[in-house]
Design an enzyme around this catalytic site. Structure first.
Site, PDB file in Angstrom:
ATOM      1  N   MET A  36       0.931  -1.106  -0.358  1.00  0.00           N
ATOM      2  CA  MET A  36      -0.181   0.038   0.126  1.00  0.00           C
ATOM      3  C   MET A  36       1.088   1.261  -0.033  1.00  0.00           C
ATOM      4  SD  MET A  36      -2.839  -1.382   2.719  1.00  0.00           S
ATOM      5  CE  MET A  36      -4.033   0.053   2.409  1.00  0.00           C
ATOM      6  N   SER A  37       1.338   2.469  -1.264  1.00  0.00           N
ATOM      7  CA  SER A  37       1.742   2.993  -1.061  1.00  0.00           C
ATOM      8  C   SER A  37       1.117   4.707  -0.583  1.00  0.00           C
ATOM      9  CB  SER A  37       2.116   3.515  -2.946  1.00  0.00           C
ATOM     10  OG  SER A  37       0.271   3.561  -3.080  1.00  0.00           O
ATOM     11  N   GLY A  38       0.312   4.406  -0.323  1.00  0.00           N
ATOM     12  CA  GLY A  38      -0.909   5.409   0.362  1.00  0.00           C
ATOM     13  C   GLY A  38      -1.751   6.387  -0.813  1.00  0.00           C
ATOM     14  N   GLY A  39      -1.732   5.847  -1.789  1.00  0.00           N
ATOM     15  CA  GLY A  39      -2.377   6.077  -3.146  1.00  0.00           C
ATOM     16  C   GLY A  39      -3.226   5.838  -3.621  1.00  0.00           C
ATOM     17  N   VAL A  40      -4.398   5.895  -4.594  1.00  0.00           N
ATOM     18  CA  VAL A  40      -6.062   5.510  -4.376  1.00  0.00           C
ATOM     19  C   VAL A  40      -5.607   4.284  -5.422  1.00  0.00           C
ATOM     20  CG1 VAL A  40      -6.056   6.620  -6.465  1.00  0.00           C
ATOM     21  CG2 VAL A  40      -7.693   6.158  -5.163  1.00  0.00           C
ATOM     22  N   ASP A  41      -4.719   3.641  -6.060  1.00  0.00           N
ATOM     23  CA  ASP A  41      -4.726   2.156  -7.017  1.00  0.00           C
ATOM     24  C   ASP A  41      -3.992   1.017  -5.600  1.00  0.00           C
ATOM     25  OD1 ASP A  41      -5.435   3.704  -9.213  1.00  0.00           O
ATOM     26  OD2 ASP A  41      -3.020   4.298  -9.812  1.00  0.00           O
ATOM     27  N   SER A  42      -3.811   1.772  -4.591  1.00  0.00           N
ATOM     28  CA  SER A  42      -3.189   0.504  -4.485  1.00  0.00           C
ATOM     29  C   SER A  42      -4.263   0.191  -3.628  1.00  0.00           C
ATOM     30  CB  SER A  42      -1.286   0.165  -3.484  1.00  0.00           C
ATOM     31  OG  SER A  42      -1.535   1.871  -3.013  1.00  0.00           O
ATOM     32  N   LEU A  45       6.123   0.669   2.422  1.00  0.00           N
ATOM     33  CA  LEU A  45       7.167   0.857   2.543  1.00  0.00           C
ATOM     34  C   LEU A  45       8.297   1.628   2.684  1.00  0.00           C
ATOM     35  CD1 LEU A  45       7.579  -2.090  -0.569  1.00  0.00           C
ATOM     36  CD2 LEU A  45       7.466  -2.597   1.541  1.00  0.00           C
ATOM     37  N   CYS A  79      13.043  -0.503  -9.143  1.00  0.00           N
ATOM     38  CA  CYS A  79      12.334  -0.599  -8.050  1.00  0.00           C
ATOM     39  C   CYS A  79      11.376  -1.150  -7.988  1.00  0.00           C
ATOM     40  CB  CYS A  79      11.704   0.659  -7.687  1.00  0.00           C
ATOM     41  SG  CYS A  79      10.833   0.849  -6.507  1.00  0.00           S
ATOM     42  N   CYS A  88      10.345   9.422  -7.148  1.00  0.00           N
ATOM     43  CA  CYS A  88      10.244   9.533  -6.581  1.00  0.00           C
ATOM     44  C   CYS A  88      11.365  10.305  -4.939  1.00  0.00           C
ATOM     45  CB  CYS A  88      10.161   8.315  -5.730  1.00  0.00           C
ATOM     46  SG  CYS A  88      11.267   6.969  -5.038  1.00  0.00           S
TER      47      CYS A  88
END
Length: 365
Positions: free
Chosen positions: A7-13, A32, A101, A198
């Site tokens: 979970m990156s913190g974005g909407v997709d994940s 991460l 990455c 990033c």
């Protein structure tokens, strides 16, 4: 299945994790931490791995009712992605840190730990499709061509694909994902997409590299070797670049010139006409297959050399560990260090890092 949702913190994940929960899987969320810069926030940033992102991921996990952890992968990220990025530029190549990455962090370090902990698969918010075929699992383009991310996933191996889960692959558009997030009450529903590199949040790659690599005056030459200008560091230039060349000698035909080659050993930048960017052949030794390898050493395919480039019909050969591709029509502005991803229809066959190019326009032509 036991699913570890990255979970990156974005909407997709966040939506990908929600779909995994809804499908009845035993889901655990993980964010991460890829930087130890304690004060990093998204304000003024264009990255994807900030403190604010970690908090957004936690809020999404809490809403979904799943356990959530933050794993520190900062050292591995520094060694395998950031240091590699700097080393590639020092060598005069143009790297893709998102590919590294995915290869080294999300689908190597993370997946390895997930399997060790007894998880069956890692779930991400990437837009790509997985198809189980008689020869094994295959990676395919997403249903939404505009969001397709199969290019940056081309580094995945058969073993990694076997433990991967992409719930968004058949989603018709990003608008559908945002609407679903809104309906689920996820606070990230309208969060802007991350972009650029990033670990360079202000987007100033040239300035960031100057700090890491340093500056050194060198020559800008044309294809005959004649000096036509100077620069403050070859690392700041990439093949196909037109702006910022500061040429003191205009071209005889008055037309603009482009970067054709970067030579780090001599700290020299080679420029020439746009026509000379046409590339008749590319090849590389560092390669991998996304699933079953091709059955023959020579085969027709389509090749994509950038994340959002149009695929080009080509003929590929594999000989002595080297993949060579000859396109039906020349590529435009290929730089060593770029990744070439091979497709057969929608299926990703594999990828290689380009280390040799052959111009379609000989010197003097």
């Amino acid at each position: 299945m036991r699913i570890l949702a990255a979970m990156s913190g974005g909407v997709d994940s966040a939506v990908a994790a929600a779909r995994a929960v809804e499908a009845g899987h035993d889901v655990v969320g993980v964010h991460l931490a890829l930087s130890r810069a304690g004060g990093t926030l998204r304000t003024g940033s264009r990255g994807c791995c900030t403190i604010e992102d970690a908090l957004d991921a936690r809020r999404a996990a809490d809403l979904l009712g799943i356990p959530f952890y933050v794993w520190d992968f900062s050292e591995r990220f520094r060694d395998d992605v950031i240091d590699d990025f700097v080393a590639e530029y020092r060598a005069g190549r143009t790297p893709n840190p998102c590919m590294r990455c995915n290869e080294k962090i999300k689908f190597a370090a993370l997946l390895e730990r997930a399997v060790e902990l007894g998880f069956d698969a890692v779930c991400t918010g990437h837009y790509a499709l997985l198809v189980d075929a008689p020869t094994g699992r295959e990676l395919h383009r997403a249903s939404d061509a505009a969001k397709d991310q199969s290019y940056v996933l081309g580094v995945l191996t058969a073993e990694q694909l076997a433990h991967t889960y992409f719930p968004l692959g058949d989603t018709p558009s990003k608008a559908v994902v945002r609407a679903e997030a809104e309906a689920r009450g996820l606070s990230v529903a309208q969060k802007p997409d991350s972009h650029d590199i990033c670990f360079i949040p202000d987007g100033d790659t040239r300035g960031w590299l100057a700090e890491k690599v340093g500056t050194a005056t060198g020559d800008v030459v044309d294809r005959t070797g004649a000096v036509v200008g100077s620069h403050e560091g070859a690392h700041a230039f990439t093949v196909g670049q037109r702006r910022g060349l500061q040429l003191g000698v205009p071209a005889a035909d008055g037309k603009p010139r482009f970067v054709l080659e970067v030579r780090p050993v001599s700290n020299t930048v080679v420029v020439g006409p746009k026509e000379a960017l046409a590339t008749a052949e590319i090849s590389g030794e560092r390669h991998s297959w996304a699933g079953a390898a091709p059955q023959t050493d020579a085969f027709a395919c389509e090749v994509q050399i950038r994340a959002h480039a149009d695929p080009v019909r080509a003929r590929a050969t594999v000989e002595a560990g080297r993949v060579t591709v000859v396109p039906d029509a020349p590529f435009d502005g290929v730089a060593p260090g770029q990744t070439a991803v091979l497709y057969l229809g929608t299926r990703v066959l594999g990828q290689f890092t380009i280390d040799r190019t052959l111009s379609a326009v000989p010197v003097g032509a």
